[in-house]
Motif scaffolding. Structure first.
Motif, PDB file in Angstrom:
ATOM      1  N   UNK A 284       3.287 -58.488  -4.487  1.00  0.00           N
ATOM      2  CA  UNK A 284       4.770 -57.526  -4.256  1.00  0.00           C
ATOM      3  C   UNK A 284       4.467 -56.471  -5.046  1.00  0.00           C
ATOM      4  N   UNK A 285       5.171 -55.254  -4.600  1.00  0.00           N
ATOM      5  CA  UNK A 285       4.577 -54.123  -5.398  1.00  0.00           C
ATOM      6  C   UNK A 285       5.281 -53.818  -7.091  1.00  0.00           C
ATOM      7  N   UNK A 286       4.764 -53.793  -7.724  1.00  0.00           N
ATOM      8  CA  UNK A 286       4.653 -52.989  -9.380  1.00  0.00           C
ATOM      9  C   UNK A 286       5.302 -51.568  -9.764  1.00  0.00           C
ATOM     10  N   UNK A 287       6.620 -51.690 -10.702  1.00  0.00           N
ATOM     11  CA  UNK A 287       6.617 -50.623 -11.455  1.00  0.00           C
ATOM     12  C   UNK A 287       5.361 -50.019 -12.430  1.00  0.00           C
ATOM     13  N   UNK A 288       4.984 -48.938 -13.762  1.00  0.00           N
ATOM     14  CA  UNK A 288       5.027 -48.729 -13.950  1.00  0.00           C
ATOM     15  C   UNK A 288       4.603 -49.861 -14.784  1.00  0.00           C
ATOM     16  N   UNK A 289       5.243 -50.715 -15.415  1.00  0.00           N
ATOM     17  CA  UNK A 289       5.329 -51.342 -16.217  1.00  0.00           C
ATOM     18  C   UNK A 289       5.138 -52.989 -15.841  1.00  0.00           C
ATOM     19  N   UNK A 290       4.450 -53.358 -14.659  1.00  0.00           N
ATOM     20  CA  UNK A 290       3.718 -54.020 -14.335  1.00  0.00           C
ATOM     21  C   UNK A 290       4.352 -54.702 -13.789  1.00  0.00           C
ATOM     22  N   UNK A 291       5.944 -54.623 -13.920  1.00  0.00           N
ATOM     23  CA  UNK A 291       7.225 -55.533 -13.558  1.00  0.00           C
ATOM     24  C   UNK A 291       7.238 -55.538 -12.340  1.00  0.00           C
ATOM     25  N   UNK A 292       7.384 -56.669 -11.233  1.00  0.00           N
ATOM     26  CA  UNK A 292       7.906 -56.630  -9.972  1.00  0.00           C
ATOM     27  C   UNK A 292       9.628 -56.894 -10.047  1.00  0.00           C
ATOM     28  N   UNK A 293      10.457 -56.543  -9.804  1.00  0.00           N
ATOM     29  CA  UNK A 293      11.648 -56.980  -9.338  1.00  0.00           C
ATOM     30  C   UNK A 293      12.280 -57.168  -7.236  1.00  0.00           C
ATOM     31  N   UNK A 294      12.612 -58.210  -7.284  1.00  0.00           N
ATOM     32  CA  UNK A 294      12.829 -59.275  -6.024  1.00  0.00           C
ATOM     33  C   UNK A 294      14.778 -58.173  -6.082  1.00  0.00           C
ATOM     34  N   UNK A 302       9.880 -52.831 -23.337  1.00  0.00           N
ATOM     35  CA  UNK A 302       9.249 -53.562 -24.275  1.00  0.00           C
ATOM     36  C   UNK A 302       7.810 -55.175 -23.391  1.00  0.00           C
ATOM     37  N   UNK A 303       8.508 -54.945 -21.998  1.00  0.00           N
ATOM     38  CA  UNK A 303       8.235 -56.046 -21.133  1.00  0.00           C
ATOM     39  C   UNK A 303       7.119 -55.655 -20.196  1.00  0.00           C
ATOM     40  N   UNK A 304       6.199 -56.455 -20.376  1.00  0.00           N
ATOM     41  CA  UNK A 304       5.260 -56.569 -18.397  1.00  0.00           C
ATOM     42  C   UNK A 304       4.932 -57.382 -18.170  1.00  0.00           C
TER      43      UNK A 304
END
Length: 360
Positions: A284-294, A302-304
């Motif tokens: 999946x594509x990730x945001x700048x903090x390397x999080x994935x939201x489905x 402060x979450x990665x």
């Protein structure tokens, strides 16, 4: 061999318990649009095979409880193209039935067998690789599996060790290893001799039926007893009476690890076995903090490295979370470190033992 003699068998009877709580026994992961494309994993599996195999030569094998889902998602297929297992008996009986079913229609057919829950990102290379694979099995007495060049020491996959070079990307198979410990997986990747076992196979129908008879006679014997009924209106009657008595065994253990004519085509077409939450995270594509939201709303401080999958309009707010799975399916909320996701299967078993099937 012309295209009209080429077939595809898509296996989609699994429960997908490692994707719980999104994947449930009533609607497993293959029937879900995980990537937000508007197509489920099963539909995407059919879409990518259509350039290679005529639509009328696609066979779906699934559990009988999923018949309505298959018909809803693939209305273009006829009932003769949907084989409904009355019981779950792993991949060897599943594949054996499909091979005998195809043999009754086209005894010289060549077949690709594939799971319904894979992601292929470079479909042009997939088409080229499968085309070469069909040619290989049509010209050789061969059982062919596809090997994926490993990108990490993955412990959740099986590995294939290549042997003698045959031609191009084709090699004989030296060994199979199921889900090694991390230390061994690291050695495998370093040697360059080992490839991930994709679970995608190609062969001619006469070849695989012969090898089933030679190496898995208990499985083949069930279908040999009904050979005069398979392909007739009595086929389902025979299957309902006899399929539950099949040995539950994978095609790898039953045939591939025993046969002498097993080969591997080493391929690189952006393969991902979408078997775990981490696999979905990787795809999946990730945001700048390397999080994935489905398909959900998240405020992450402060979450990665997390994956958030939440149904509905619920807002998720987290602080200080790293490398976690957060999956909310309405009546179940799962919060689990990605590093511990192999325990999800055990969690599902624990839920079943403690609370029955309500949450499964």
């Amino acid at each position: 061999m012309t295209e009209k003699h080429r077939y595809c068998v898509i296996m989609c009877g699994g429960i997908g318990s490692r994707f719980w709580p999104y994947s449930r026994s009533s609607r497993p992961k293959q029937f879900i649009d995980f990537l937000g494309t508007g197509r489920t994993l099963l539909q995407m599996s059919v879409d990518r095979i259509l350039p290679l195999v005529p639509k009328e030569n696609i066979i779906i094998v699934t559990n009988e409880q999923y018949a309505p889902l298959v018909r809803e998602q693939l209305p273009e297929l006829t009932d003769d193209q949907i084989l409904l297992e009355p019981a779950r008996r792993n991949t060897a009986p599943c594949i054996a039935w499909a091979m005998y079913h195809i043999a009754a229609r086209d005894p010289e057919a060549s077949v690709i067998v594939a799971p319904s829950d894979h992601i292929i990102t470079r479909e042009n290379l997939f088409i080229e690789s499968i085309g070469r694979g069909f040619e290989f099995v049509e010209e050789n007495d061969a059982l062919l599996t596809l090997g994926i060049k490993p990108t990490r020491p993955e412990t959740g996959y099986g590995y294939i060790q290549i042997g003698r070079h045959i031609d191009g990307d084709f090699y004989s198979v030296k060994t199979f290893t199921e889900k090694p410990r991390r230390e061994l997986a690291e050695v495998f990747v370093e040697t360059g001799e080992f490839f991930w076992n994709s679970g995608i196979f190609l062969w001619r129908v006469p070849t695989i039926i012969r090898e089933l008879r030679n190496n898995a006679p208990d499985v083949a014997g069930v279908f040999d007893r009904g050979i005069d009924m398979i392909g007739t209106p009595r086929e389902l009657e025979f299957i309902n009476e006899n399929f539950p008595g099949c040995m539950s065994i994978s095609i790898d253990f039953a045939v591939m690890e025993k046969a002498k004519n097993v080969y591997v085509e080493c391929v690189e077409f952006g393969w991902n076995d979408l078997g775990t939450w981490s696999a979905l995270y990787d795809t999946s594509p990730k945001n700048r903090d390397a999080n994935v939201t489905q398909n959900c709303n998240v405020l992450a401080y402060n979450s990665t490295g997390n994956i958030f999958a939440v149904n509905g309009e619920k807002l998720i707010v987290v602080d200080g979370l790293k490398d976690y799975i957060i999956a909310d399916a309405g009546d179940v909320l799962l919060i689990c470190p990605k590093a511990e996701e192999q325990r999800i299967k055990q969690m599902v078993n624990d839920v079943h033992m403690s609370l029955g099937d309500k949450y499964l």
